[in-house]
Structures are given as C-alpha cells and as structure tokens.
Design a protein around this motif. Structure first.
Motif, PDB file in Angstrom:
ATOM      1  N   ALA A  66     -34.446 132.573  51.751  1.00 12.98           N
ATOM      2  CA  ALA A  66     -34.847 131.183  51.981  1.00 12.98           C
ATOM      3  C   ALA A  66     -36.358 131.055  52.169  1.00 12.98           C
ATOM      4  O   ALA A  66     -36.971 130.068  51.738  1.00 12.98           O
ATOM      5  N   HIS A  67     -36.965 132.055  52.783  1.00  6.42           N
ATOM      6  CA  HIS A  67     -38.403 132.008  53.058  1.00  6.42           C
ATOM      7  C   HIS A  67     -39.222 132.775  52.016  1.00  6.42           C
ATOM      8  O   HIS A  67     -40.444 132.882  52.157  1.00  6.42           O
ATOM      9  N   GLU A  68     -38.538 133.315  50.996  1.00  8.12           N
ATOM     10  CA  GLU A  68     -39.190 134.128  49.962  1.00  8.12           C
ATOM     11  C   GLU A  68     -39.899 135.336  50.567  1.00  8.12           C
ATOM     12  O   GLU A  68     -41.038 135.663  50.241  1.00  8.12           O
ATOM     13  N   TYR A  69     -39.173 136.027  51.453  1.00 10.05           N
ATOM     14  CA  TYR A  69     -39.705 137.210  52.113  1.00 10.05           C
ATOM     15  C   TYR A  69     -38.939 138.475  51.709  1.00 10.05           C
ATOM     16  O   TYR A  69     -38.896 139.447  52.461  1.00 10.05           O
ATOM     17  N   LEU A  70     -38.344 138.464  50.535  1.00 11.89           N
ATOM     18  CA  LEU A  70     -37.615 139.641  50.059  1.00 11.89           C
ATOM     19  C   LEU A  70     -38.433 140.288  48.948  1.00 11.89           C
ATOM     20  O   LEU A  70     -38.591 139.732  47.859  1.00 11.89           O
ATOM     21  N   TRP A  71     -38.958 141.474  49.244  1.00 12.44           N
ATOM     22  CA  TRP A  71     -39.853 142.175  48.338  1.00 12.44           C
ATOM     23  C   TRP A  71     -39.120 143.325  47.659  1.00 12.44           C
ATOM     24  O   TRP A  71     -38.232 143.951  48.249  1.00 12.44           O
ATOM     25  N   ALA A 107     -42.540 137.783  60.438  1.00 12.79           N
ATOM     26  CA  ALA A 107     -42.440 139.115  59.842  1.00 12.79           C
ATOM     27  C   ALA A 107     -41.076 139.753  60.063  1.00 12.79           C
ATOM     28  O   ALA A 107     -40.644 140.606  59.280  1.00 12.79           O
ATOM     29  N   LYS A 108     -40.393 139.343  61.118  1.00 14.19           N
ATOM     30  CA  LYS A 108     -39.083 139.916  61.423  1.00 14.19           C
ATOM     31  C   LYS A 108     -38.051 139.614  60.336  1.00 14.19           C
ATOM     32  O   LYS A 108     -37.006 140.263  60.259  1.00 14.19           O
ATOM     33  N   ILE A 109     -38.328 138.612  59.505  1.00 14.54           N
ATOM     34  CA  ILE A 109     -37.357 138.179  58.503  1.00 14.54           C
ATOM     35  C   ILE A 109     -37.454 138.996  57.220  1.00 14.54           C
ATOM     36  O   ILE A 109     -36.487 139.122  56.474  1.00 14.54           O
ATOM     37  N   LYS A 110     -38.614 139.568  56.939  1.00 10.50           N
ATOM     38  CA  LYS A 110     -38.819 140.177  55.621  1.00 10.50           C
ATOM     39  C   LYS A 110     -38.063 141.484  55.458  1.00 10.50           C
ATOM     40  O   LYS A 110     -37.704 142.169  56.426  1.00 10.50           O
ATOM     41  N   ALA A 111     -37.830 141.822  54.186  1.00 13.92           N
ATOM     42  CA  ALA A 111     -37.193 143.088  53.828  1.00 13.92           C
ATOM     43  C   ALA A 111     -37.848 143.607  52.556  1.00 13.92           C
ATOM     44  O   ALA A 111     -38.425 142.843  51.769  1.00 13.92           O
ATOM     45  N   PHE A 112     -37.753 144.912  52.351  1.00 14.01           N
ATOM     46  CA  PHE A 112     -38.408 145.578  51.219  1.00 14.01           C
ATOM     47  C   PHE A 112     -37.388 146.510  50.578  1.00 14.01           C
ATOM     48  O   PHE A 112     -36.823 147.378  51.242  1.00 14.01           O
ATOM     49  N   LEU A 113     -37.156 146.340  49.267  1.00 14.98           N
ATOM     50  CA  LEU A 113     -36.193 147.141  48.532  1.00 14.98           C
ATOM     51  C   LEU A 113     -36.918 148.012  47.513  1.00 14.98           C
ATOM     52  O   LEU A 113     -37.763 147.518  46.751  1.00 14.98           O
TER      53      LEU A 113
END
Length: 233
Positions: A66-71, A107-113
């Motif tokens: 939703a916040h475009e924080y998925l990298w 920052a707690k929302i983001k994730a990195f794949l």
C-alpha cells in the motif's frame, strides 16, 4: 523514490520498487516481476482456508504494498552456490537501511526480497537462511526463505505450507511483536526479542526470562519446526 546508487558492492544487485507506478521502472523490470506481484497480492495478502487463523497469510505485506515499500532485486543464474547467496545476503544487510523509507515508524513497514528466478535446487537458500538468521535477529531484523514446494509447516496448521512460493527468494524485514513463535527456540533470539519489545526490563531479568521461555515446551510440533522461517503465517 530515488534509489540511484543503491547497488550491492559484492553481488551487483540493484533493488527496484516492486509496486512503483512510474512507467520507466515497469519497462525495465524483470520479466517475472508481474508474477511476483500477483503472488504477493493474491496469496500473501489474502486469507486462506487452511491457514488456521483469521487474516491474511502474511500480516505485513499489504502495508508494504500500500505504501510502495516493497523492494526487490532479481539475481539471475542457474548455478548459484552458498558463497554467492551469502554475498547477496551481505548486500541486503548493507542496503536495507538505505532503502526508503529510512526513518521510523515508516521504515518498519518496508521489506526487501532477493529473488533467484533461475534456481531449481533450493538447498543453498535454506542453508544460508539458517546460517544468517542470528546475525539478522541481532539487528532486529527477520530473514525468511520462500521457494516452490517449501514444506516448512505453518504455525497454526502444520499442513499449511505458507513459505511455498512460485519463485525462490530470501526476504528481510524488521522484527514485529508477533514474531516470537519464530524466535523461541534459541536463547539469544529470545533475549534480543525481549530487549526490543520490552526494553525497560533489566538485562539480568531478560536473560532469566529467555532461559525460562526456552525451557517451556513449544505449543505444537508445527510451531517448533516453523520457528526457523519467519515471513508468512
């Protein structure tokens, strides 16, 4: 979000925003990025009848989307050994703080794949995840592995394989209060968890609690076996 210059020094990995709306990002993205988006939306963000609890399979993914924080970074190659995957994980560790957003609480929302689209043997992913977990937990982060046919049992239903994914990948994100079942099998993991989520507890009490919690039997076989693999469920 400008992430120019955020490149892995060891692996050359270049993160992109999986849900960015800008046309340039979509035109340059990996051919299997759309498949990854579909899986995150249609599997991780939705309930499943076999999950064993209410809510989506992964409680964290929807907010990151939703916040475009998925990298995401795609690492190509059919023959990638543990040394190469470890280099990728080292770069993930270095790059994660630099990826937007950089400041809490966002920052707690983001994730990195880190996705390995050409791999067909996933043993090295399991090995590296297991070897690296303590390092990430020490920093208040979780690292989890996903791949086709991953049979790690779910916390709430051991017959539900939440880490089964269409693409092999490693994922990192910040630790959350609900991660305790993934951390209750080792003293140092429990101790770190308590220091993060109960910071006012004196150190000697935190250590004592970690010892007692470690001695407490896990609530189910599924929960105990799942403790090595955070992310979904």
């Amino acid at each position: 979000m400008n992430i120019d210059g955020i490149i892995g020094a060891r692996s050359g990995m270049q993160p992109t925003n999986l849900f960015a709306d800008d046309r340039a990002t979509r035109e340059a993205e990996h051919p299997r990025a759309a498949e990854l988006r579909q899986w995150t939306r249609e599997h991780l963000c939705r309930p499943h009848p076999d999950l064993g609890r209410s809510g989506p399979v992964c409680p964290y993914t929807a907010r990151a989307i939703a916040h475009e924080y998925l990298w995401v970074a795609f690492i190509e190659g059919r023959h990638i050994d543990t040394e190469h995957i470890t280099a990728v994980v080292d770069d993930m560790n270095d790059l994660f703080p630099a990826l937007p957003p950089q400041h809490k609480p966002e920052a707690k929302i983001k994730a990195f794949l880190a996705v390995f689209p050409d791999l067909t043997d996933y043993a090295n992913i399991d090995t590296v995840q297991n070897d690296q977990k303590t390092r990430f937990v020490d920093k208040g982060l979780m690292i989890g592995q996903f791949y086709p046919g991953c049979a790690t049992p779910g916390l709430h239903n051991p017959d539900f394989h939440a880490l089964d994914a269409p693409l092999p990948l490693l994922a990192i994100r910040y630790m959350a209060p609900t991660d305790f079942p993934f951390l209750n099998t080792r003293h140092e993991w429990i101790d770190t968890y308590l220091k993060i989520f109960a910071p006012s507890i004196p150190g000697f009490i935190s250590n004592s609690l970690a010892d007692k919690l470690l001695e407490t039997p896990a609530p189910s076989v599924g929960a105990a076996r799942s403790a090595s693999s955070p992310g979904a469920d």
